[in-house]
Design an enzyme around this catalytic site. Structure first.
Site, PDB file in Angstrom:
ATOM      1  N   PHE A 144       0.866  -1.187   0.000  1.00 29.57           N
ATOM      2  CA  PHE A 144       0.000   0.000   0.000  1.00 29.57           C
ATOM      3  C   PHE A 144       0.898   1.231   0.000  1.00 29.57           C
ATOM      4  O   PHE A 144       1.617   1.479   0.959  1.00 29.57           O
ATOM      5  CB  PHE A 144      -0.959   0.048   1.202  1.00 29.57           C
ATOM      6  N   ASP A 229       9.312   2.837   2.013  1.00 31.01           N
ATOM      7  CA  ASP A 229       8.147   3.659   2.314  1.00 31.01           C
ATOM      8  C   ASP A 229       7.839   3.488   3.799  1.00 31.01           C
ATOM      9  O   ASP A 229       7.269   2.478   4.215  1.00 31.01           O
ATOM     10  CB  ASP A 229       6.965   3.216   1.444  1.00 31.01           C
ATOM     11  N   LYS A 258       2.517  11.170   7.354  1.00 32.14           N
ATOM     12  CA  LYS A 258       1.667  10.966   8.530  1.00 32.14           C
ATOM     13  C   LYS A 258       2.144  11.704   9.792  1.00 32.14           C
ATOM     14  O   LYS A 258       1.867  12.877   9.949  1.00 32.14           O
ATOM     15  CB  LYS A 258       1.502   9.465   8.789  1.00 32.14           C
TER      16      LYS A 258
HETATM   17  N1  PLP Z   1       2.492   4.758   2.082  1.00 36.27           N
HETATM   18  C1  PLP Z   1       2.077   4.021   3.125  1.00 36.27           C
HETATM   19  C2  PLP Z   1       2.949   2.919   3.635  1.00 36.27           C
HETATM   20  C3  PLP Z   1       0.843   4.288   3.732  1.00 36.27           C
HETATM   21  O1  PLP Z   1       0.447   3.544   4.769  1.00 36.27           O
HETATM   22  C4  PLP Z   1       0.056   5.341   3.240  1.00 36.27           C
HETATM   23  C5  PLP Z   1      -1.247   5.649   3.841  1.00 36.27           C
HETATM   24  O2  PLP Z   1      -1.833   4.879   4.574  1.00 36.27           O
HETATM   25  C6  PLP Z   1       0.529   6.081   2.140  1.00 36.27           C
HETATM   26  C7  PLP Z   1       1.755   5.770   1.592  1.00 36.27           C
HETATM   27  C8  PLP Z   1      -0.278   7.204   1.561  1.00 36.27           C
HETATM   28  O3  PLP Z   1      -0.326   8.282   2.435  1.00 36.27           O
HETATM   29  P1  PLP Z   1      -1.427   9.429   2.245  1.00 36.27           P
HETATM   30  O4  PLP Z   1      -2.760   8.826   2.565  1.00 36.27           O
HETATM   31  O5  PLP Z   1      -1.019  10.513   3.211  1.00 36.27           O
HETATM   32  O6  PLP Z   1      -1.346   9.875   0.837  1.00 36.27           O
END
Ligand code: PLP
Length: 404
Positions: A144, A229, A258
């Site tokens: 994700f 990530d 976040k």
């Molecule tokens: N990368 C990871 C690992 C995430 O858990 C998330 C969101 O849950 C994102 C990227 C995307 O972040 P955003 O919702 O702030 O765009």
């Protein structure tokens, strides 16, 4: 104080005007403080979700609010057409904690992932010498990384990508946790491997011990960038500042978001080695709000609070305690309990109880949680939570699970 009728009215009104891609629990929140939130009827809930880890510092942290207020009275959004006096201190700190050299300041997590994708492709063409438009990025199944059209194109989750094609080429997905699969997928066109160190949305899935380090070594050997990530796993969530520290697997590029926004706004960044980041030139990328002084002041304060309040150590200690206590619960509904730091997944037997049903029962008991992948309850409280609050939460979870 509001009545249940007024609550239902507000829920109906929100549903009428809001694009329907969430399935919220039937609670209307009005305010929050620390690890707790209150609904419009005055009922208190322990927040075990922390806005998918965006509220790791708790709701309304006084030091974050102070930084936000002070900066908002000075200057908020002048754009990157000019320098501002808040950006350098923020990014210096970010580079220092992540042991990297330069950062691209952005807003949402997905925007930072997109920036990483552009950066590694650019490196592939300009440095590695990959033929134009042939660069490949290896990703993991059940990843994700957010919701843009490019990113959902390599998601294995049906709901995330169905009807949103055509999908962007250049992504090769292999099983998570399998180093040999990455090895087999690497070609001369591979510019990067991009993975989550722990897959959050997939259900708090931990790879085998040593995986990250082996992937890093494989990348080094093959002249491939190693990108992590850590939008969800970073900034103390797993009991280290970054999850890669559990294995000493320093990445070439790190995606953060976040919690970087201190729980009050969207602040994200792609942080990387100089030789990767310096390839960007004026006009090749940008973001109107990215790196604004308000975001920078809050981001810097968030990093300072995490250090000053020992939240990383706290996550480690309280997370260990939380996991131990949860593992004492005896219920046939539990298939597995796993986690790292204050990030725990309870995997349920859906033949006995569905994730959504348990989450609704926990709501009744005064706990905010959220199911992921229908069968896993994700618990990720603010890192400022106390041991007593955790014990109280375990009692509530126990009282729900032992009904089965
Ligand atoms: N990368 C990871 C690992 C995430 O858990 C998330 C969101 O849950 C994102 C990227 C995307 O972040 P955003 O919702 O702030 O765009």
């Amino acid at each position: 104080m509001h009545t249940p009728i007024e609550r239902n009215y507000l829920i109906d009104e929100e549903q009428k005007v809001t694009a329907n891609y969430y399935h919220p629990l039937p609670v209307v929140l009005a305010h929050g403080k620390g690890a707790w939130v209150w609904d419009i009827m005055g009922k208190r809930y322990l927040d075990m979700m922390s806005a998918y880890s965006a509220v790791s510092l708790g709701h309304g942290h006084p030091k974050i609010l102070q930084a936000m207020y002070e900066q908002s009275t000075r200057l908020c959004v002048p754009s990157r057409a000019y320098y501002n006096d808040r950006l350098a201190p923020f990014l210096q700190k970010l580079c220092e904690v992540s042991n990297l050299d330069m950062a691209a300041p952005l807003n949402s997590g997905v925007e930072a992932v997109e920036t990483a994708i552009k950066a590694v492709r650019q490196w592939g063409y300009l440095v590695k010498g990959i033929e134009k438009n042939k660069a490949e990025i290896i990703v993991a199944d059940n990843n994700f990384h957010g919701r843009t059209t490019t990113i959902v194109g390599f998601s294995s989750d049906e709901d995330s990508h169905t009807n949103f094609g055509p999908y962007a080429p250049g992504f090769i997905s292999v099983p998570f946790g399998d180093v040999e699969a990455i090895k087999a997928a690497i070609t001369p066109n591979t510019c990067a491997v991009m993975i989550e160190p722990i897959q959050g949305e997939a259900g708090v899935i931990l790879p085998p011990v040593g995986y990250l380090k082996q992937v890093k070594e494989l990348c080094q050997k093959n002249n491939v960038l190693f990108i992590l990530d850590e939008v969800q796993s970073g900034l103390g969530r797993t009991g280290k500042m970054f999850a890669f520290e559990h294995e000493d697997a320093q990445p070439d590029g790190l995606i953060l978001g976040k919690a970087l926004g201190g729980g009050v706004m969207a602040v994200s960044a792609f942080v990387a080695r100089k030789d990767v980041m310096e390839l960007f030139s004026p006009g090749s990328h940008g973001s109107t709000f990215g790196g604004n002084p308000l975001a920078a002041a809050i981001g810097l304060q968030a990093l300072r609070v995490i250090e000053a309040e020992g939240l990383v150590e706290r996550s480690k200690e309280l997370g260990t305690h939380f996991l131990e206590e949860l593992k004492k619960i005896k219920s046939p509904a539990i298939r597995d309990i796993r986690g790292k730091g204050l990030w725990i997944g309870i995997e349920l037997d859906p033949a006995i109880v569905k994730g959504r049903d348990l989450v609704e029962q926990l709501l009744e008991k005064g706990i905010l949680s959220k199911e992921t992948q229908e069968t896993t309850i994700r618990l990720a409280p603010p890192l400022i939570i106390t041991s007593e609050e955790i014990d109280w939460a375990v009692e509530q979870i126990n009282s729900c699970l032992t009904l089965y």
